[in-house]
Scaffold this active site. Structure first.
Site, PDB file in Angstrom:
ATOM      1  N   GLU A  45      -6.209  -7.562  -0.486  1.00 21.63           N
ATOM      2  CA  GLU A  45      -6.442  -7.424   0.954  1.00 21.63           C
ATOM      3  C   GLU A  45      -7.765  -6.723   1.182  1.00 21.63           C
ATOM      4  O   GLU A  45      -8.038  -5.693   0.575  1.00 21.63           O
ATOM      5  CB  GLU A  45      -5.293  -6.602   1.589  1.00 21.63           C
ATOM      6  CG  GLU A  45      -5.397  -6.530   3.105  1.00 21.63           C
ATOM      7  CD  GLU A  45      -4.365  -5.584   3.715  1.00 21.63           C
ATOM      8  OE1 GLU A  45      -3.150  -5.756   3.466  1.00 21.63           O
ATOM      9  OE2 GLU A  45      -4.784  -4.663   4.448  1.00 21.63           O
TER      10      GLU A  45
ATOM     11  N   ALA B  20     -10.900   0.358   8.733  1.00 22.51           N
ATOM     12  CA  ALA B  20      -9.592   0.347   8.071  1.00 22.51           C
ATOM     13  C   ALA B  20      -8.425   0.188   9.057  1.00 22.51           C
ATOM     14  O   ALA B  20      -7.300  -0.083   8.646  1.00 22.51           O
ATOM     15  CB  ALA B  20      -9.399   1.604   7.248  1.00 22.51           C
TER      16      ALA B  20
ATOM     17  N   LYS C   3      -4.870 -12.472  16.640  1.00 18.95           N
ATOM     18  CA  LYS C   3      -4.663 -11.236  17.400  1.00 18.95           C
ATOM     19  C   LYS C   3      -6.014 -10.733  17.911  1.00 18.95           C
ATOM     20  O   LYS C   3      -7.050 -10.964  17.281  1.00 18.95           O
ATOM     21  CB  LYS C   3      -4.009 -10.189  16.484  1.00 18.95           C
ATOM     22  CG  LYS C   3      -3.603  -8.920  17.210  1.00 18.95           C
ATOM     23  CD  LYS C   3      -2.736  -8.016  16.351  1.00 18.95           C
ATOM     24  CE  LYS C   3      -2.506  -6.689  17.070  1.00 18.95           C
ATOM     25  NZ  LYS C   3      -1.553  -5.826  16.350  1.00 18.95           N
TER      26      LYS C   3
ATOM     27  N   GLU D 216       0.827  -1.210   0.000  1.00 22.19           N
ATOM     28  CA  GLU D 216       0.000   0.000   0.000  1.00 22.19           C
ATOM     29  C   GLU D 216       0.858   1.254   0.000  1.00 22.19           C
ATOM     30  O   GLU D 216       1.215   1.764   1.074  1.00 22.19           O
ATOM     31  CB  GLU D 216      -0.921   0.007   1.225  1.00 22.19           C
ATOM     32  CG  GLU D 216      -1.982  -1.083   1.197  1.00 22.19           C
ATOM     33  CD  GLU D 216      -2.954  -1.010   2.369  1.00 22.19           C
ATOM     34  OE1 GLU D 216      -2.727  -0.227   3.321  1.00 22.19           O
ATOM     35  OE2 GLU D 216      -3.957  -1.752   2.325  1.00 22.19           O
TER      36      GLU D 216
ATOM     37  N   TRP E 174      -7.936 -10.114   5.162  1.00 25.24           N
ATOM     38  CA  TRP E 174      -7.037  -9.793   6.278  1.00 25.24           C
ATOM     39  C   TRP E 174      -7.720 -10.155   7.583  1.00 25.24           C
ATOM     40  O   TRP E 174      -8.804  -9.616   7.808  1.00 25.24           O
ATOM     41  CB  TRP E 174      -6.719  -8.282   6.254  1.00 25.24           C
ATOM     42  CG  TRP E 174      -5.699  -7.862   7.249  1.00 25.24           C
ATOM     43  CD1 TRP E 174      -5.925  -7.344   8.488  1.00 25.24           C
ATOM     44  CD2 TRP E 174      -4.279  -7.918   7.095  1.00 25.24           C
ATOM     45  NE1 TRP E 174      -4.741  -7.070   9.114  1.00 25.24           N
ATOM     46  CE2 TRP E 174      -3.711  -7.416   8.283  1.00 25.24           C
ATOM     47  CE3 TRP E 174      -3.428  -8.363   6.071  1.00 25.24           C
ATOM     48  CZ2 TRP E 174      -2.328  -7.332   8.475  1.00 25.24           C
ATOM     49  CZ3 TRP E 174      -2.066  -8.267   6.263  1.00 25.24           C
ATOM     50  CH2 TRP E 174      -1.524  -7.754   7.458  1.00 25.24           C
TER      51      TRP E 174
HETATM   52  C1  IDC Z   1      -2.676  -3.826  10.632  1.00 22.73           C
HETATM   53  C2  IDC Z   1      -2.854  -4.960  11.613  1.00 22.73           C
HETATM   54  C3  IDC Z   1      -2.508  -4.491  12.999  1.00 22.73           C
HETATM   55  C4  IDC Z   1      -1.112  -3.893  12.982  1.00 22.73           C
HETATM   56  C5  IDC Z   1      -1.067  -2.778  11.960  1.00 22.73           C
HETATM   57  C6  IDC Z   1       0.272  -2.073  11.885  1.00 22.73           C
HETATM   58  O1  IDC Z   1      -4.177  -5.428  11.552  1.00 22.73           O
HETATM   59  O2  IDC Z   1      -2.576  -5.559  13.914  1.00 22.73           O
HETATM   60  O3  IDC Z   1      -0.794  -3.394  14.252  1.00 22.73           O
HETATM   61  O4  IDC Z   1      -1.385  -3.314  10.685  1.00 22.73           O
HETATM   62  O5  IDC Z   1       1.198  -2.719  11.228  1.00 22.73           O
HETATM   63  C7  IDC Z   1      -3.874  -2.306   5.943  1.00 22.73           C
HETATM   64  C8  IDC Z   1      -2.538  -2.894   5.967  1.00 22.73           C
HETATM   65  C9  IDC Z   1      -2.397  -3.887   7.079  1.00 22.73           C
HETATM   66  C10 IDC Z   1      -3.122  -3.422   8.328  1.00 22.73           C
HETATM   67  C11 IDC Z   1      -4.604  -3.384   8.001  1.00 22.73           C
HETATM   68  C12 IDC Z   1      -5.490  -3.008   9.183  1.00 22.73           C
HETATM   69  O6  IDC Z   1      -2.164  -3.447   4.726  1.00 22.73           O
HETATM   70  O7  IDC Z   1      -1.038  -4.071   7.332  1.00 22.73           O
HETATM   71  O8  IDC Z   1      -2.888  -4.347   9.353  1.00 22.73           O
HETATM   72  N1  IDC Z   1      -4.810  -2.456   6.899  1.00 22.73           N
HETATM   73  O9  IDC Z   1      -5.172  -1.737   9.663  1.00 22.73           O
HETATM   74  N2  IDC Z   1      -4.362  -1.486   5.031  1.00 22.73           N
HETATM   75  C13 IDC Z   1      -5.579  -1.105   5.381  1.00 22.73           C
HETATM   76  C14 IDC Z   1      -5.891  -1.711   6.586  1.00 22.73           C
END
Ligand code: IDC
Length: 515
Positions: free
Chosen positions: A442, A448, A481, A354, A476
């Site tokens: 994803e 979000a 967790k 992203e 996702w």
């Molecule tokens: C989130 C995980 C969370 C972690 C965070 C930071 O769910 O546990 O602490 O990342 O690294 C994305 C990302 C994805 C995110 C997810 C939710 O690709 O890494 O995971 N998200 O926030 N894009 C939109 C949402």
């Protein structure tokens, strides 16, 4: 230097520390094979089963035996096969350890017990410096010599002469009978001792090559659909027919490596998924800070392939929104992955999760993509490559105006049902109408941030939309967790599959939407 071959040791069966060496429930101290089994399992050449048994009297299959010989000889698998040991069988065949008709590459004999005469041949061809013997002396030792097919005379007689093979209590070699696991241990140990094969146990390579278990061929899997391609905006199978991939994304591999084990991936596949995405974060103690996470990624990818599922290698940029920041590392990484998986039909590369912040498609993300795609294409000519866009992989408008000029490219779009609603579906529909191939690599049922509620209605709207548009997706995430988007409840155990009772509210909706 044949005598000092350094070899890599791997496990064929699921290995648990608890059943290494002594202590198998079915290997008693008095057994004739006790010492050998202990030694060979301690070295990791064969291993026991999860339930603590070794099954010494079970027969060993052709694929298992040949894969072990390849590994102790340091021979890498070649080619791309749906069977987990197909690459080992091909390498052994190419090396002349056995002939085409003895175990055809079509694989119908791979999982059958190996005949003793063929096992000895493969072992001797692989390890023996030369095949010397006195025909009269050695043949006289074998009471049932008349049973032995002439094509095995040289290897079996040489193995007798070298003290590697021997008869049963009656002096029979039983050339056509199966070889048991205990006998295989003994045979391999004697050959390794005789030809002074030393062993080096490197953990990383063990993970890198571990095939774990034979695959289950799945409907919708790699063996059915083959190498994928893009036609217009549609992902298609090897025959050019539309195909849809549905499955899970891992969470950050640096945090939750346990959920890309064979058990978890198999369980996800058994629920109907045909793809797994492996999110290798670059930051937050990810690859840039600690490249050992690559080992977890590789073992996950290998597990997915062994389970006949497509595998997405995701360079998970997030905190650093500009992919150019680590373009050098990305290029090296993808070259290495392309080398490793160029013969596999199941691997998909996702080169930037992203992009975000102030990045602009045409100035930063597209130039980055061109560099990485051309590096991959030099090695892997036609694998599917997924490309993210600015605004956390939502900027399909700018992508439409300035597309990449390579084949088999898809653009990712990411959504979270609690945050992104109808206007984003319209955006995706518009891009598809403009001929843009979109892959939802994803998405989440949550907001979000990965938290908040499970937005059931909006999730249903998205699932319906994706189905109508033939869109492929990964949810996702596969972890436990304490956050809404996590599909698993803590305490889940995938060894016997994953039932709804082991899934979170999000996981239940998602797992029931794979098919
Ligand atoms: C989130 C995980 C969370 C972690 C965070 C930071 O769910 O546990 O602490 O990342 O690294 C994305 C990302 C994805 C995110 C997810 C939710 O690709 O890494 O995971 N998200 O926030 N894009 C939109 C949402």
């Amino acid at each position: 230097m044949k005598k000092f071959i350094c070899i890599t040791i791997l496990v064929v069966f699921i290995l648990t520390l608890g059943c290494m060496g002594a202590g198998f429930t079915d290997v008693s101290k008095g057994a004739w094979y006790y010492n050998t089994v202990v030694e060979m399992t301690d070295k990791g050449i064969l291993s026991g089963y999860k339930d603590g048994s070794f099954k010494p009297n079970d027969s060993i299959t052709s694929a298992e035996f040949t894969a072990i010989v390849c590994r102790i000889k340091g021979v890498e698998p070649t080619g791309s096969f749906s069977h987990w040991a197909g690459g080992y069988m091909a390498a052994a065949l190419n090396n002349g350890w056995y002939d085409y008709d003895e175990d055809p590459p079509t694989g119908e004999k791979f999982d059958k017990p190996i005949e003793r005469q063929l096992a000895v041949k493969i072992l001797m061809k692989a390890l023996a410096d030369d095949l010397t013997y006195d025909y009269n002396v050695e043949s006289a030792k074998i009471k049932d010599f008349s049973q032995l097919n002439g094509r095995y005379y040289d290897t079996v007689l040489a193995a007798y002469s070298a003290g590697i093979a021997g008869g049963d209590n009656n002096g029979n070699f039983n050339p056509l009978s199966p070889l048991t696991r205990a006998e295989a241990c003994t045979l391999i140990k004697k050959a390794m001792d005789k030809y002074k094969v030393t062993t080096v146990n490197t953990e990383s390579e063990k993970h890198a090559l571990e095939p774990e278990q034979p695959i289950t061929v799945r409907s919708g899997g790699v063996s059915e659909n083959g190498a994928l391609c893009v036609k217009g905006s549609q992902l298609c199978n090897e025959d050019g027919e539309p195909v849809v991939l549905r499955g899970m994304s891992s969470h950050g591999l640096q945090w939750f490596p346990q959920f890309v084990s064979n058990d978890y991936i198999k369980a996800v596949g058994d629920r109907g998924a045909n793809v797994m995405r492996f999110a290798m974060y670059t930051e937050q103690n990810g690859y840039i800070q600690d490249s050992s996470v690559k080992t977890t990624l590789i073992s996950g990818v290998d597990n997915a392939l062994a389970n006949d599922m497509y595998a997405i290698i995701d360079w998970h940029i997030l905190v650093d929104g500009n992919p150019l920041k680590h373009v050098d590392e990305a290029e090296l990484f993808f070259k290495e992955m392309a080398e490793r998986y160029k013969n596999s039909k199941g691997v998909i590369y996702e080169i930037c999760n992203e992009p975000n912040g102030s990045v602009i498609w045409s100035y930063e993300v597209k130039p980055y993509a061109e560099r990485i795609i051309s590096a991959i294409r030099k090695i892997d000519k036609d694998a599917i490559i997924l490309v993210g866009s600015p605004d956390w992989s939502k900027d399909l408008d700018n992508v439409s105006k300035d597309r990449l000029s390579y084949d088999n490219i898809m653009y990712t779009f990411h959504f979270y049902a609690g945050t992104h609603t109808q206007q984003y579906r319209d955006k995706v529909a518009g891009a598809i109408n403009a001929g843009i191939p979109v892959f939802i690599s994803e998405w989440g049922t949550s907001d979000a941030g990965g938290s908040g509620d499970v937005y059931v209605d909006e999730t249903r709207n998205w699932l319906k939309f994706m189905e109508e548009k033939n869109l492929s997706w990964c949810n996702w995430s596969l972890c436990d967790k304490d956050e809404t988007s996590a599909a698993l409840l803590s305490g889940s155990n995938a060894a016997d599959g994953l039932s709804d009772s082991e899934l979170s509210a999000s996981g239940k909706i998602v797992f029931n939407s794979f098919k």
